[in-house]
Write a protein that holds these residues in place. Structure first.
Motif, PDB file in Angstrom:
ATOM      1  N   TYR A 113     -76.421  70.609 -19.914  1.00  0.00           N
ATOM      2  CA  TYR A 113     -74.832  70.742 -19.137  1.00  0.00           C
ATOM      3  C   TYR A 113     -74.246  70.164 -20.252  1.00  0.00           C
ATOM      4  CZ  TYR A 113     -78.121  70.009 -15.247  1.00  0.00           C
ATOM      5  OH  TYR A 113     -79.123  70.468 -14.710  1.00  0.00           O
ATOM      6  N   LEU A 114     -72.722  70.505 -20.223  1.00  0.00           N
ATOM      7  CA  LEU A 114     -71.491  70.399 -20.622  1.00  0.00           C
ATOM      8  C   LEU A 114     -70.134  69.988 -19.633  1.00  0.00           C
ATOM      9  CD1 LEU A 114     -71.390  69.639 -23.900  1.00  0.00           C
ATOM     10  CD2 LEU A 114     -71.132  72.421 -23.606  1.00  0.00           C
ATOM     11  N   ILE A 115     -69.288  69.009 -20.077  1.00  0.00           N
ATOM     12  CA  ILE A 115     -68.207  69.575 -18.888  1.00  0.00           C
ATOM     13  C   ILE A 115     -66.925  69.234 -20.213  1.00  0.00           C
ATOM     14  CG2 ILE A 115     -66.530  67.500 -17.725  1.00  0.00           C
ATOM     15  CD1 ILE A 115     -69.129  66.712 -16.997  1.00  0.00           C
ATOM     16  N   LYS A 116     -66.226  69.844 -20.465  1.00  0.00           N
ATOM     17  CA  LYS A 116     -65.062  70.356 -21.363  1.00  0.00           C
ATOM     18  C   LYS A 116     -63.839  70.305 -20.860  1.00  0.00           C
ATOM     19  CE  LYS A 116     -66.777  70.387 -25.346  1.00  0.00           C
ATOM     20  NZ  LYS A 116     -67.160  69.037 -26.946  1.00  0.00           N
ATOM     21  N   THR A 117     -62.263  70.026 -21.777  1.00  0.00           N
ATOM     22  CA  THR A 117     -61.295  70.502 -20.822  1.00  0.00           C
ATOM     23  C   THR A 117     -60.666  71.258 -21.364  1.00  0.00           C
ATOM     24  OG1 THR A 117     -60.505  68.644 -22.346  1.00  0.00           O
ATOM     25  CG2 THR A 117     -60.762  67.299 -19.835  1.00  0.00           C
ATOM     26  N   ARG A 118     -59.275  71.596 -20.677  1.00  0.00           N
ATOM     27  CA  ARG A 118     -59.125  73.309 -21.382  1.00  0.00           C
ATOM     28  C   ARG A 118     -58.288  73.063 -22.247  1.00  0.00           C
ATOM     29  NH1 ARG A 118     -54.806  73.861 -16.768  1.00  0.00           N
ATOM     30  NH2 ARG A 118     -54.553  71.486 -16.721  1.00  0.00           N
ATOM     31  N   GLY A 119     -58.332  74.277 -23.243  1.00  0.00           N
ATOM     32  CA  GLY A 119     -57.917  73.936 -24.726  1.00  0.00           C
ATOM     33  C   GLY A 119     -58.891  73.678 -25.639  1.00  0.00           C
ATOM     34  N   GLN A 120     -60.373  73.025 -25.262  1.00  0.00           N
ATOM     35  CA  GLN A 120     -60.759  73.044 -26.014  1.00  0.00           C
ATOM     36  C   GLN A 120     -62.233  74.565 -26.320  1.00  0.00           C
ATOM     37  OE1 GLN A 120     -63.020  69.239 -24.056  1.00  0.00           O
ATOM     38  NE2 GLN A 120     -62.628  68.015 -26.043  1.00  0.00           N
ATOM     39  N   GLN A 121     -62.963  74.057 -27.219  1.00  0.00           N
ATOM     40  CA  GLN A 121     -63.804  74.707 -27.654  1.00  0.00           C
ATOM     41  C   GLN A 121     -65.424  74.567 -27.226  1.00  0.00           C
ATOM     42  OE1 GLN A 121     -64.030  76.509 -32.080  1.00  0.00           O
ATOM     43  NE2 GLN A 121     -65.088  75.207 -31.986  1.00  0.00           N
ATOM     44  N   VAL A 122     -66.044  75.466 -27.687  1.00  0.00           N
ATOM     45  CA  VAL A 122     -67.872  74.492 -27.038  1.00  0.00           C
ATOM     46  C   VAL A 122     -68.459  75.643 -27.931  1.00  0.00           C
ATOM     47  CG1 VAL A 122     -67.997  76.307 -24.883  1.00  0.00           C
ATOM     48  CG2 VAL A 122     -69.383  73.583 -25.113  1.00  0.00           C
ATOM     49  N   THR A 123     -69.936  75.326 -28.299  1.00  0.00           N
ATOM     50  CA  THR A 123     -70.718  75.939 -28.844  1.00  0.00           C
ATOM     51  C   THR A 123     -72.185  75.562 -27.885  1.00  0.00           C
ATOM     52  OG1 THR A 123     -69.287  76.075 -30.863  1.00  0.00           O
ATOM     53  CG2 THR A 123     -72.222  76.855 -30.697  1.00  0.00           C
ATOM     54  N   LEU A 124     -72.941  76.888 -27.655  1.00  0.00           N
ATOM     55  CA  LEU A 124     -73.859  76.816 -27.023  1.00  0.00           C
ATOM     56  C   LEU A 124     -74.973  77.370 -28.407  1.00  0.00           C
ATOM     57  CD1 LEU A 124     -72.521  77.995 -23.194  1.00  0.00           C
ATOM     58  CD2 LEU A 124     -72.374  75.781 -23.765  1.00  0.00           C
ATOM     59  N   ALA A 154     -89.224  99.235 -23.938  1.00  0.00           N
ATOM     60  CA  ALA A 154     -88.892  98.760 -22.865  1.00  0.00           C
ATOM     61  C   ALA A 154     -89.317  97.447 -22.624  1.00  0.00           C
ATOM     62  CB  ALA A 154     -90.037  99.765 -22.245  1.00  0.00           C
ATOM     63  N   TYR A 155     -88.805  96.043 -23.510  1.00  0.00           N
ATOM     64  CA  TYR A 155     -89.746  95.163 -22.623  1.00  0.00           C
ATOM     65  C   TYR A 155     -88.284  94.505 -22.125  1.00  0.00           C
ATOM     66  CZ  TYR A 155     -92.119  96.052 -27.424  1.00  0.00           C
ATOM     67  OH  TYR A 155     -93.074  96.656 -28.318  1.00  0.00           O
ATOM     68  N   GLU A 156     -89.481  93.506 -21.253  1.00  0.00           N
ATOM     69  CA  GLU A 156     -88.536  92.353 -20.896  1.00  0.00           C
ATOM     70  C   GLU A 156     -88.500  91.336 -21.191  1.00  0.00           C
ATOM     71  OE1 GLU A 156     -92.177  92.755 -21.012  1.00  0.00           O
ATOM     72  OE2 GLU A 156     -93.509  91.587 -20.793  1.00  0.00           O
ATOM     73  N   GLN A 157     -87.033  91.643 -20.731  1.00  0.00           N
ATOM     74  CA  GLN A 157     -85.821  89.793 -21.699  1.00  0.00           C
ATOM     75  C   GLN A 157     -86.378  88.773 -20.771  1.00  0.00           C
ATOM     76  OE1 GLN A 157     -81.965  90.386 -21.380  1.00  0.00           O
ATOM     77  NE2 GLN A 157     -81.749  92.009 -20.689  1.00  0.00           N
ATOM     78  N   TYR A 158     -86.771  87.533 -21.238  1.00  0.00           N
ATOM     79  CA  TYR A 158     -87.583  86.317 -21.120  1.00  0.00           C
ATOM     80  C   TYR A 158     -86.732  85.361 -21.000  1.00  0.00           C
ATOM     81  CZ  TYR A 158     -92.003  87.684 -21.061  1.00  0.00           C
ATOM     82  OH  TYR A 158     -93.004  88.710 -21.065  1.00  0.00           O
ATOM     83  N   PHE A 159     -85.282  84.384 -19.921  1.00  0.00           N
ATOM     84  CA  PHE A 159     -84.306  83.935 -19.735  1.00  0.00           C
ATOM     85  C   PHE A 159     -84.949  82.601 -20.114  1.00  0.00           C
ATOM     86  CE2 PHE A 159     -81.072  86.377 -18.411  1.00  0.00           C
ATOM     87  CZ  PHE A 159     -81.436  87.945 -17.885  1.00  0.00           C
ATOM     88  N   GLY A 160     -83.879  81.988 -20.980  1.00  0.00           N
ATOM     89  CA  GLY A 160     -83.457  79.934 -20.717  1.00  0.00           C
ATOM     90  C   GLY A 160     -83.265  79.576 -19.474  1.00  0.00           C
ATOM     91  N   PRO A 161     -83.123  78.097 -19.347  1.00  0.00           N
ATOM     92  CA  PRO A 161     -82.821  77.840 -17.898  1.00  0.00           C
ATOM     93  C   PRO A 161     -81.043  77.645 -17.686  1.00  0.00           C
ATOM     94  CG  PRO A 161     -83.443  76.209 -19.527  1.00  0.00           C
ATOM     95  CD  PRO A 161     -83.866  77.598 -20.492  1.00  0.00           C
ATOM     96  N   GLY A 162     -80.069  77.983 -19.013  1.00  0.00           N
ATOM     97  CA  GLY A 162     -79.685  77.854 -19.324  1.00  0.00           C
ATOM     98  C   GLY A 162     -78.348  76.642 -19.687  1.00  0.00           C
ATOM     99  N   THR A 163     -77.163  76.971 -19.632  1.00  0.00           N
ATOM    100  CA  THR A 163     -76.614  76.461 -19.857  1.00  0.00           C
ATOM    101  C   THR A 163     -74.898  75.514 -18.836  1.00  0.00           C
ATOM    102  OG1 THR A 163     -76.405  75.761 -22.238  1.00  0.00           O
ATOM    103  CG2 THR A 163     -74.706  74.686 -21.218  1.00  0.00           C
ATOM    104  N   ARG A 164     -74.878  74.779 -18.473  1.00  0.00           N
ATOM    105  CA  ARG A 164     -74.030  74.717 -17.132  1.00  0.00           C
ATOM    106  C   ARG A 164     -72.529  74.090 -17.986  1.00  0.00           C
ATOM    107  NH1 ARG A 164     -73.431  76.620 -12.248  1.00  0.00           N
ATOM    108  NH2 ARG A 164     -75.854  76.791 -11.757  1.00  0.00           N
ATOM    109  N   LEU A 165     -72.086  74.668 -18.160  1.00  0.00           N
ATOM    110  CA  LEU A 165     -71.072  74.042 -18.656  1.00  0.00           C
ATOM    111  C   LEU A 165     -69.679  73.573 -17.450  1.00  0.00           C
ATOM    112  CD1 LEU A 165     -68.352  74.272 -20.825  1.00  0.00           C
ATOM    113  CD2 LEU A 165     -68.047  76.546 -20.663  1.00  0.00           C
ATOM    114  N   THR A 166     -68.857  73.505 -17.433  1.00  0.00           N
ATOM    115  CA  THR A 166     -67.802  72.679 -16.525  1.00  0.00           C
ATOM    116  C   THR A 166     -66.590  72.506 -16.708  1.00  0.00           C
ATOM    117  OG1 THR A 166     -69.427  71.635 -15.003  1.00  0.00           O
ATOM    118  CG2 THR A 166     -67.192  70.936 -14.431  1.00  0.00           C
ATOM    119  N   VAL A 167     -65.360  73.363 -16.909  1.00  0.00           N
ATOM    120  CA  VAL A 167     -64.239  73.179 -17.689  1.00  0.00           C
ATOM    121  C   VAL A 167     -63.519  72.638 -16.001  1.00  0.00           C
ATOM    122  CG1 VAL A 167     -61.922  74.011 -18.713  1.00  0.00           C
ATOM    123  CG2 VAL A 167     -64.542  75.122 -19.166  1.00  0.00           C
ATOM    124  N   THR A 168     -63.016  71.827 -17.061  1.00  0.00           N
ATOM    125  CA  THR A 168     -61.896  70.621 -16.352  1.00  0.00           C
ATOM    126  C   THR A 168     -60.769  70.502 -16.847  1.00  0.00           C
ATOM    127  OG1 THR A 168     -61.917  68.437 -17.492  1.00  0.00           O
ATOM    128  CG2 THR A 168     -63.229  68.720 -15.362  1.00  0.00           C
TER     129      THR A 168
END
Lengths: 114, 109
Positions: A10-21, A100-114
């Motif tokens: 989880y990540l909360i950022k403000t407009r104009g910032q940058q983020v690295t996942l 034809a390999y299947e992809q395995y997904f991670g749980p994800g990063t939830r990014l919120t920009v305020t």
């Protein structure tokens, strides 16, 4: 065998910032893909990396970029964040592209920009 | 863009077979049919894929019509934990996955 891991979760950022996942693929997997998921647009492909090279890119602005390291770990970066970038960012790994390999997904990063 | 058409939602009684249809009338000869599902707020989970022949694994069966223009994912004995959004994806090897909007399956007790 450990699954795909993504940090941070989880990540909360403000407009104009940058983020690295970050994404660590399953051991032995060499291909990493990134997706953005929003309620309005669903799951959208961002880009795919294999052997440190971008193979495919989705229809996203240049503010979205990524890279892959020699150990197959991948990072994606979003610069000059906008409110619309709020989303779940998913990473998926597979053995190699071109098969034809299947992809395995991670749980994800939830990014919120305020 | 997604090359598949799926019904937006379906219900299935617990313990019964869930049959999820997918139309992919423009599929080309080297394109595979993949099925994934996504349980709320989790990453999508691979279920099964096939090219021409029907396929079965421990999770589901995939039935592909002879002309390959449609397919059906079968969950033989649906449980409450099978409630999820199911995505049918058509892509050739080495190309990106377009997930579309999927089918929201609700398993009813």
């Amino acid at each position: 065998k450990a699954g795909v891991t993504q940090t941070p979760r989880y990540l909360i950022k403000t407009r104009g910032q940058q983020v690295t996942l970050s994404c660590s693929p399953i051991s032995g997997h060499r291909s990493v893909s990134w997706y953005q998921q929003t309620p309005g647009q669903g799951l959208q492909f961002l880009f795919e990396y294999f052997s440190e090279t971008q193979r495919n890119k989705g229809n996203f602005p240049g503010r979205f970029s990524g890279r892959q390291f020699s150990n197959s770990r991948s990072e994606m970066n979003v610069s000059t964040l906008e409110l619309g970038d709020s989303a779940l960012y998913l990473c998926a790994s597979s053995w190699t592209p071109g098969q034809a390999y299947e992809q395995y997904f991670g749980p994800g990063t939830r990014l919120t920009v305020t | 863009d997604a090359k598949t058409t799926q019904p937006p939602s379906m219900d299935c009684a617990e313990g019964r077979a869930a049959n999820l249809p997918c139309n992919h009338s423009t599929i080309s000869g080297n394109e595979y049919v993949y099925w994934y599902r996504q349980i709320h707020s989790q990453g999508p989970q691979y279920i099964i894929h096939g090219l021409k022949n029907n396929e079965t694994n421990e999770m589901a069966s995939l039935i592909i019509t002879e002309d390959r223009k449609s397919s059906t994912l079968i969950l033989p004995h649906a449980t409450l934990r099978d409630t999820a959004v199911y995505y049918c994806i058509v892509t050739d090897t080495g190309n990106q996955f377009y997930f579309g909007t999927g089918t929201s399956l609700t398993v009813i007790p």
